[in-house]
Design a protein around this motif. Structure first.
Motif, short mmCIF file in Angstrom:
data_model
loop_
_atom_site.label_atom_id
_atom_site.label_comp_id
_atom_site.label_asym_id
_atom_site.label_seq_id
_atom_site.Cartn_x
_atom_site.Cartn_y
_atom_site.Cartn_z
N PHE A 1 -8.96 -3.86 15.87
CA PHE A 1 -8.32 -3.32 14.67
C PHE A 1 -8.12 -1.81 14.80
CE2 PHE A 1 -10.27 -7.25 13.15
CZ PHE A 1 -9.22 -7.82 12.45
N VAL A 2 -9.11 -1.14 15.36
CA VAL A 2 -9.00 0.31 15.54
C VAL A 2 -7.90 0.63 16.55
CG1 VAL A 2 -10.20 2.39 16.32
CG2 VAL A 2 -11.42 0.69 14.94
N PHE A 3 -7.87 -0.10 17.66
CA PHE A 3 -6.84 0.12 18.68
C PHE A 3 -5.45 -0.15 18.11
CE2 PHE A 3 -4.00 -1.95 21.75
CZ PHE A 3 -3.74 -0.86 22.59
N GLU A 4 -5.28 -1.24 17.38
CA GLU A 4 -3.97 -1.60 16.83
C GLU A 4 -3.47 -0.51 15.88
OE1 GLU A 4 -1.03 -2.94 14.04
OE2 GLU A 4 -3.11 -2.49 13.50
N ALA A 5 -4.34 -0.01 15.02
CA ALA A 5 -3.93 1.04 14.08
C ALA A 5 -3.55 2.32 14.81
CB ALA A 5 -5.05 1.30 13.07
N ALA A 6 -4.36 2.72 15.78
CA ALA A 6 -4.08 3.95 16.52
C ALA A 6 -2.79 3.82 17.31
CB ALA A 6 -5.24 4.28 17.45
N ALA A 7 -2.55 2.66 17.92
CA ALA A 7 -1.34 2.46 18.72
C ALA A 7 -0.10 2.37 17.84
CB ALA A 7 -1.49 1.20 19.57
N ARG A 8 -0.22 1.73 16.71
CA ARG A 8 0.93 1.59 15.81
C ARG A 8 1.31 2.93 15.19
NH1 ARG A 8 -0.03 0.49 10.60
NH2 ARG A 8 -1.93 -0.66 11.18
N LEU A 9 0.32 3.71 14.81
CA LEU A 9 0.57 4.99 14.15
C LEU A 9 0.69 6.15 15.13
CD1 LEU A 9 -2.01 4.52 11.26
CD2 LEU A 9 0.47 4.27 11.11
N MET A 10 0.32 5.92 16.39
CA MET A 10 0.34 6.97 17.41
C MET A 10 -0.44 8.20 16.95
SD MET A 10 1.67 6.46 20.41
CE MET A 10 0.86 4.87 20.46
N SER A 11 -1.59 7.94 16.33
CA SER A 11 -2.41 9.05 15.83
C SER A 11 -3.80 8.52 15.50
CB SER A 11 -1.78 9.67 14.59
OG SER A 11 -2.68 10.53 13.93
N PHE A 12 -4.82 9.15 16.06
CA PHE A 12 -6.19 8.80 15.71
C PHE A 12 -6.48 9.22 14.27
CE2 PHE A 12 -8.04 8.93 20.32
CZ PHE A 12 -7.22 7.87 20.65
N THR A 13 -5.93 10.34 13.85
CA THR A 13 -6.19 10.84 12.50
C THR A 13 -5.60 9.92 11.45
OG1 THR A 13 -6.20 13.13 13.30
CG2 THR A 13 -5.86 12.80 10.94
N ARG A 14 -4.35 9.52 11.64
CA ARG A 14 -3.72 8.61 10.67
C ARG A 14 -4.37 7.24 10.69
NH1 ARG A 14 2.45 8.75 12.07
NH2 ARG A 14 2.52 7.27 10.32
N ALA A 15 -4.82 6.78 11.86
CA ALA A 15 -5.54 5.51 11.94
C ALA A 15 -6.85 5.60 11.16
CB ALA A 15 -5.80 5.14 13.39
N ALA A 16 -7.52 6.73 11.26
CA ALA A 16 -8.78 6.92 10.53
C ALA A 16 -8.55 6.86 9.02
CB ALA A 16 -9.41 8.25 10.93
N LEU A 17 -7.47 7.48 8.55
CA LEU A 17 -7.15 7.44 7.12
C LEU A 17 -6.87 6.01 6.67
CD1 LEU A 17 -4.87 10.61 6.82
CD2 LEU A 17 -7.18 10.32 5.89
N GLU A 18 -6.13 5.27 7.49
CA GLU A 18 -5.80 3.89 7.12
C GLU A 18 -7.04 3.01 7.08
OE1 GLU A 18 -3.60 0.47 9.56
OE2 GLU A 18 -2.15 1.86 8.66
N LEU A 19 -7.95 3.23 8.03
CA LEU A 19 -9.16 2.40 8.14
C LEU A 19 -10.32 2.93 7.30
CD1 LEU A 19 -8.98 1.81 12.00
CD2 LEU A 19 -8.37 0.17 10.21
#
Length: 314
Positions: free
Chosen positions: A14-32
């Motif tokens: 789930f973490v990888f999918e969010a980071a890859a889709r958003l191309m951003s660790f920061t935006r993935a962190a906000l989503e998760l």
């Protein structure tokens, strides 16, 4: 080796999918709803576990490596199959389902909203979710059942159904037409206000006027908005003449809320399509939505063909 042993934890996907889709660790962190460092640590654990770099760190951000792209394609496909299974289970138990459509804000507001009550009456167990596109409806689409896209006919990757051929016309309110007159080729354009969409557009007013053989120099007033929905609203409110794309303003034309301000209609030979990925089959609720939408469009095209919304050129 089982999938469970191939991953440091199930949450890593789930973490990888969010980071890859958003191309951003920061935006993935906000989503998760976790910290950026937590995302970074999980990606690091995943990369160490499978002994491969999934992301390439660059001065401007991150990019997927070749291995990362392969894993992302597999993960998104698996997630979509899980979502489809869940929706199918809900549908079998009477919950219907949610059908997601990617489309422009203008098409959602001016085409779908007037028909939403009728749709809900016909399909009470189906919910619609709109994923809005800013500007021209082009580009890729992910995690949706359908997308409304410009000039995207069927190919190996997409199923596609023509909604309406692209037509562009000058439109205004009946009150504006009565007080200012038509936009005729031999008329005084200085008494008119043209409503523009800011930014780079495929068919600006300059091109429309040139195609219609109208005077090259426009001496009237201009009103400009950054959103096409506001352009249409300005025309509806009698503020000026806007360029109306047929698939967006068809309802207002049919209801006489807008009328053509000139007899000329620009036909580009292109079209707007309802498209779906060919990688997975359509779910039953999606098929119902597709058939309803195509039927509504067919009826609308017929109604527009048999009615006269144009003014005479005088």
């Amino acid at each position: 080796m089982t999938l469970r042993r191939s991953l440091p934890s199930a949450n890593a996907l789930f973490v990888f999918e969010a980071a890859a889709r958003l191309m951003s660790f920061t935006r993935a962190a906000l989503e998760l709803n976790v910290t950026q460092s937590a995302v970074s640590r999980m990606i690091g654990r995943l990369e160490a576990h499978i002994e491969s770099k999934l992301f390439i760190r660059t001065p401007t951000g991150i990019e997927l490596s070749e291995d990362g792209r392969e894993l992302y394609h597999a993960v998104t496909g698996s997630f979509q199959h899980i979502e489809m299974a869940i929706e199918s289970i809900r549908a079998r138990h009477g919950a219907g389902g949610t059908v997601t459509i990617s489309l422009s804000a203008a098409f959602a507001m001016h085409w779908f909203m007037p028909r939403l009550e009728r749709f809900q009456a016909e399909f009470p167990s189906i919910d619609l979710r709109f994923q809005l596109v800013r500007g021209e409806p082009t580009g890729p689409f992910e995690d949706v059942d359908f997308a409304v896209r410009y000039n995207l006919p069927e190919d190996a990757n997409h199923h596609s159904w023509l909604l309406m051929e692209e037509t562009v016309m000058a439109v205004c309110s009946a009150a504006y037409l009565a007080s200012h007159g038509a936009l005729g080729s031999d008329a005084d354009l200085s008494r008119h206000t043209l409503v523009h969409l800011s930014g780079s557009t495929r068919i600006p007013w300059q091109r429309f006027l040139a195609e219609a053989n109208y005077p090259a120099q426009f001496a009237g007033r201009n009103l400009t908005f950054s959103d096409y929905s506001l352009v249409v609203q300005a025309a509806l409110g009698g503020r000026g003449i806007a360029l109306g794309w047929g698939h967006v303003v068809a309802h207002e034309l049919q209801q006489k809320e807008l009328v053509q301000a000139a007899p000329f209609v620009l036909k580009t030979g292109n079209g707007y399509f309802l498209v779906a990925t060919a990688r997975r089959p359509l779910r039953d609720p999606a098929i119902l939505v597709r058939d309803w939408l195509l039927s509504e469009m067919q009826e609308l095209r017929h109604a527009l063909m048999t009615s006269d919304h144009a003014v005479s050129d005088n």
